[in-house]
Design a protein around this motif. Structure first.
Motif, PDB file in Angstrom:
ATOM      1  N   ALA A 260       0.825  -1.213   0.000  1.00  0.00           N
ATOM      2  CA  ALA A 260       0.000   0.000   0.000  1.00  0.00           C
ATOM      3  C   ALA A 260       0.860   1.264   0.000  1.00  0.00           C
ATOM      4  N   ALA A 261       2.049   1.166   0.590  1.00  0.00           N
ATOM      5  CA  ALA A 261       2.940   2.323   0.680  1.00  0.00           C
ATOM      6  C   ALA A 261       3.849   2.465  -0.538  1.00  0.00           C
ATOM      7  N   GLY A 262       3.786   1.532  -1.462  1.00  0.00           N
ATOM      8  CA  GLY A 262       4.615   1.610  -2.657  1.00  0.00           C
ATOM      9  C   GLY A 262       6.022   1.099  -2.492  1.00  0.00           C
ATOM     10  N   LEU A 263       6.263   0.280  -1.458  1.00  0.00           N
ATOM     11  CA  LEU A 263       7.579  -0.306  -1.256  1.00  0.00           C
ATOM     12  C   LEU A 263       7.724  -1.555  -2.114  1.00  0.00           C
ATOM     13  N   ARG A 264       8.901  -1.748  -2.688  1.00  0.00           N
ATOM     14  CA  ARG A 264       9.142  -2.893  -3.570  1.00  0.00           C
ATOM     15  C   ARG A 264       9.737  -4.054  -2.791  1.00  0.00           C
ATOM     16  N   ASP A 265       9.115  -5.204  -2.900  1.00  0.00           N
ATOM     17  CA  ASP A 265       9.581  -6.405  -2.212  1.00  0.00           C
ATOM     18  C   ASP A 265      10.635  -7.102  -3.060  1.00  0.00           C
ATOM     19  N   VAL A 266      11.873  -7.199  -2.508  1.00  0.00           N
ATOM     20  CA  VAL A 266      12.945  -7.865  -3.250  1.00  0.00           C
ATOM     21  C   VAL A 266      13.270  -9.240  -2.679  1.00  0.00           C
ATOM     22  N   GLY A 267      12.530  -9.660  -1.648  1.00  0.00           N
ATOM     23  CA  GLY A 267      12.692 -11.017  -1.145  1.00  0.00           C
ATOM     24  C   GLY A 267      13.420 -11.111   0.177  1.00  0.00           C
ATOM     25  N   THR A 268      14.740 -11.103   0.133  1.00  0.00           N
ATOM     26  CA  THR A 268      15.531 -11.371   1.326  1.00  0.00           C
ATOM     27  C   THR A 268      16.330 -10.147   1.783  1.00  0.00           C
ATOM     28  N   VAL A 269      16.841 -10.216   3.012  1.00  0.00           N
ATOM     29  CA  VAL A 269      17.718  -9.160   3.513  1.00  0.00           C
ATOM     30  C   VAL A 269      18.960  -9.045   2.635  1.00  0.00           C
ATOM     31  N   ALA A 270      19.458 -10.174   2.162  1.00  0.00           N
ATOM     32  CA  ALA A 270      20.634 -10.149   1.285  1.00  0.00           C
ATOM     33  C   ALA A 270      20.333  -9.379   0.005  1.00  0.00           C
ATOM     34  N   ASP A 271      19.113  -9.541  -0.519  1.00  0.00           N
ATOM     35  CA  ASP A 271      18.731  -8.816  -1.729  1.00  0.00           C
ATOM     36  C   ASP A 271      18.614  -7.319  -1.449  1.00  0.00           C
ATOM     37  N   VAL A 272      18.083  -6.973  -0.276  1.00  0.00           N
ATOM     38  CA  VAL A 272      18.032  -5.557   0.111  1.00  0.00           C
ATOM     39  C   VAL A 272      19.438  -4.985   0.158  1.00  0.00           C
ATOM     40  N   CYS A 273      20.346  -5.687   0.803  1.00  0.00           N
ATOM     41  CA  CYS A 273      21.723  -5.202   0.953  1.00  0.00           C
ATOM     42  C   CYS A 273      22.434  -5.089  -0.398  1.00  0.00           C
ATOM     43  N   ARG A 274      22.073  -5.939  -1.330  1.00  0.00           N
ATOM     44  CA  ARG A 274      22.695  -5.908  -2.651  1.00  0.00           C
ATOM     45  C   ARG A 274      22.244  -4.681  -3.448  1.00  0.00           C
ATOM     46  N   GLU A 275      20.990  -4.273  -3.276  1.00  0.00           N
ATOM     47  CA  GLU A 275      20.440  -3.192  -4.093  1.00  0.00           C
ATOM     48  C   GLU A 275      20.461  -1.822  -3.417  1.00  0.00           C
ATOM     49  N   ALA A 276      20.409  -1.789  -2.097  1.00  0.00           N
ATOM     50  CA  ALA A 276      20.217  -0.520  -1.395  1.00  0.00           C
ATOM     51  C   ALA A 276      21.514   0.250  -1.195  1.00  0.00           C
TER      52      ALA A 276
END
Length: 283
Positions: A43-59
């Motif tokens: 609802a807030a427009g946040l994109r789900d990338v799956g795992t914490v590792a995926d967040v760390c890879r992209e952020a």
């Protein structure tokens, strides 16, 4: 465009992410999270990338917004990924815990930049209600990512001593949430002594508005009391480290623990809260 990872989009975290979406791409890790978290994030427009590792890879930036007891674990999970961006610990933790989180990230060897943070106010849905204070390297630049949003982000300075944002949060919540605990505790005492009605009558005479305030505190605090317990312990630790007596806030932590059954249930009455406090005391 800057990419921000939110760990995790609870009631507060999701609004921190939503407030940044005009200036940044905001993502989160949906694996093993609850359906409620998934719904909030979508609802807030946040994109789900799956795992914490995926967040760390992209952020480029990771913002941790979690219950105080989980702050070290979340930092450890990010450190294990070798994250090399900027990590903002925006949790309600003591300065000592914040510095320990920073050490966890440093020990991880990824070379990330650590920024201490503290959020004051309700979930950031209305401009002027909520502030996030930041202290440490890059704090000023980070604050601009939320310009013009419902979240007012303020830098305490890039050379702020220790964990200044966490210290400010502890002092502020020590009063606001501490006084709420005291008000509920006094109700429980008066009820047990059989003088609650008389107390509330006296308050209407000598402390106008306090009865209505107590009822509002019971309704507003009860769904969140399970989180406040850990925060009270962090405040008590902060008091102790400053040489200030810490017993009041440890007692407040116990009181909030007794209200844990109201988790996510809005609108508890003062009588229900009194019953939970006193009944648990006798178990």
């Amino acid at each position: 465009m800057t990419t921000i990872g939110i760990l995790h989009p609870g009631q507060m975290g999701v609004t921190v992410g939503a407030a940044a979406t005009a200036e940044a791409s905001v993502l989160w890790a949906g694996d093993n999270r609850s359906p409620a978290s998934t719904e909030r994030a979508a609802a807030a427009g946040l994109r789900d990338v799956g795992t914490v590792a995926d967040v760390c890879r992209e952020a480029d930036i990771v913002v941790s917004v979690c219950p105080p007891a989980a702050a070290r674990d979340v930092a450890g999970a990010v450190a294990a990924c070798g994250f090399a961006g900027t990590y903002v610990d925006a949790n309600a933790v003591s300065p000592a815990t914040s510095m320990a989180v920073g050490q966890v990230l440093q020990d991880g060897g990824g070379g990330c930049r650590f920024v201490d943070g503290g959020i004051i106010g309700p979930p950031a849905r209305t401009p002027g209600t909520t502030r996030m204070y930041l202290a440490g390297p890059g704090a000023g630049d980070l604050a601009t990512l939320w310009d013009g949003s419902a979240l007012d982000v303020r830098s305490l300075g890039e050379s702020a001593d220790g964990a200044a944002a966490s210290a400010l949060k502890m002092a502020f919540a020590g009063w606001t949430k501490g006084q709420s605990a005291l008000l509920l505790a006094v109700h429980a005492l008066a009820s047990d002594a059989g003088v609650l009605d008389r107390l509330r009558e006296e308050w209407e005479i000598s402390q106008p508005g306090l009865v209505a305030r107590a009822d509002a505190v019971a309704a507003g605090v009860s769904p969140k009391a399970w989180r406040f317990s850990g925060e009270m312990q962090e405040i008590a630790d902060t008091m102790d480290s400053a040489g200030v007596p810490d017993g009041f806030h440890r007692a407040a932590a116990t009181l909030y623990e007794r209200m844990a059954a109201f988790k996510d249930r809005p609108g508890a009455t003062i009588d229900e809260v009194i019953d939970a406090i006193n009944r648990t005391a006798g178990d």
